[in-house]
Enzyme design. Structure first.
Site, short mmCIF file in Angstrom:
data_model
loop_
_atom_site.label_atom_id
_atom_site.label_comp_id
_atom_site.label_asym_id
_atom_site.label_seq_id
_atom_site.Cartn_x
_atom_site.Cartn_y
_atom_site.Cartn_z
N CYS A 1 0.89 -1.15 0.00
CA CYS A 1 0.00 0.00 0.00
C CYS A 1 0.93 1.21 0.00
CB CYS A 1 -0.96 -0.02 1.19
SG CYS A 1 -0.18 -0.12 2.81
N ALA A 2 0.45 2.37 0.33
CA ALA A 2 1.30 3.56 0.24
C ALA A 2 2.51 3.48 1.18
CB ALA A 2 0.49 4.82 0.53
#
Length: 145
Positions: free
Chosen positions: A88-89
């Site tokens: 994810c980020a």
């Protein structure tokens, strides 16, 4: 793992062996998550052939190739049986939640066991909403086993 049953050993929130398969409260899970190392690398192997990391590595084809990654699961925007990189980020909440659910569903870990297993390799911190959902999954899985 318990050598007799080949199942993961159970531990309570304090880290002691436990025979009680009670799903810890979110506040207790947060305490466990705060323990241990508090930094994350760009990528860590948290289970054989299963990696968690951030978008930096996800966008670096050479790094993925060097790690032997064959599939990428993007949690920023199936089955996990190959050499998979979950990201994810930042690589601590959404991606970690997906890997926790995977370990619970496919490897029969409790939520607490899955958290502790991943924390052996990487700092993770799923947000409270994901922890609540993972608790529901944990309780559901216990009812069916």
């Amino acid at each position: 793992r318990d050598t007799l049953t080949s199942r993961p050993l159970r531990y309570n929130v304090e880290g002691n062996k436990s025979t009680s398969p009670v799903t810890p409260a979110v506040k207790d899970l947060v305490k466990v998550l705060y323990g241990g190392k508090r930094f994350g690398n760009h990528v860590d192997e948290v289970w054989p052939n299963l990696f968690i990391g951030d978008i930096t590595v996800a966008n670096d084809r050479y790094s993925l190739w060097k790690l032997g990654i064959t599939h990428v699961l993007n949690a920023a925007h199936g089955k996990i049986h190959s050499r998979v990189f979950v990201h994810c980020a930042v690589g601590v909440s959404r991606s970690a939640s997906l890997v926790l659910a995977y370990l619970m569903i496919h490897h029969h870990y409790t939520l607490l066991e899955a958290i502790n297993r991943i924390k052996e390799h990487r700092w993770i911190f799923p947000n409270i909403g994901f922890l609540k959902q993972l608790r529901v999954l944990d309780m559901k899985l216990r009812k069916t086993s």
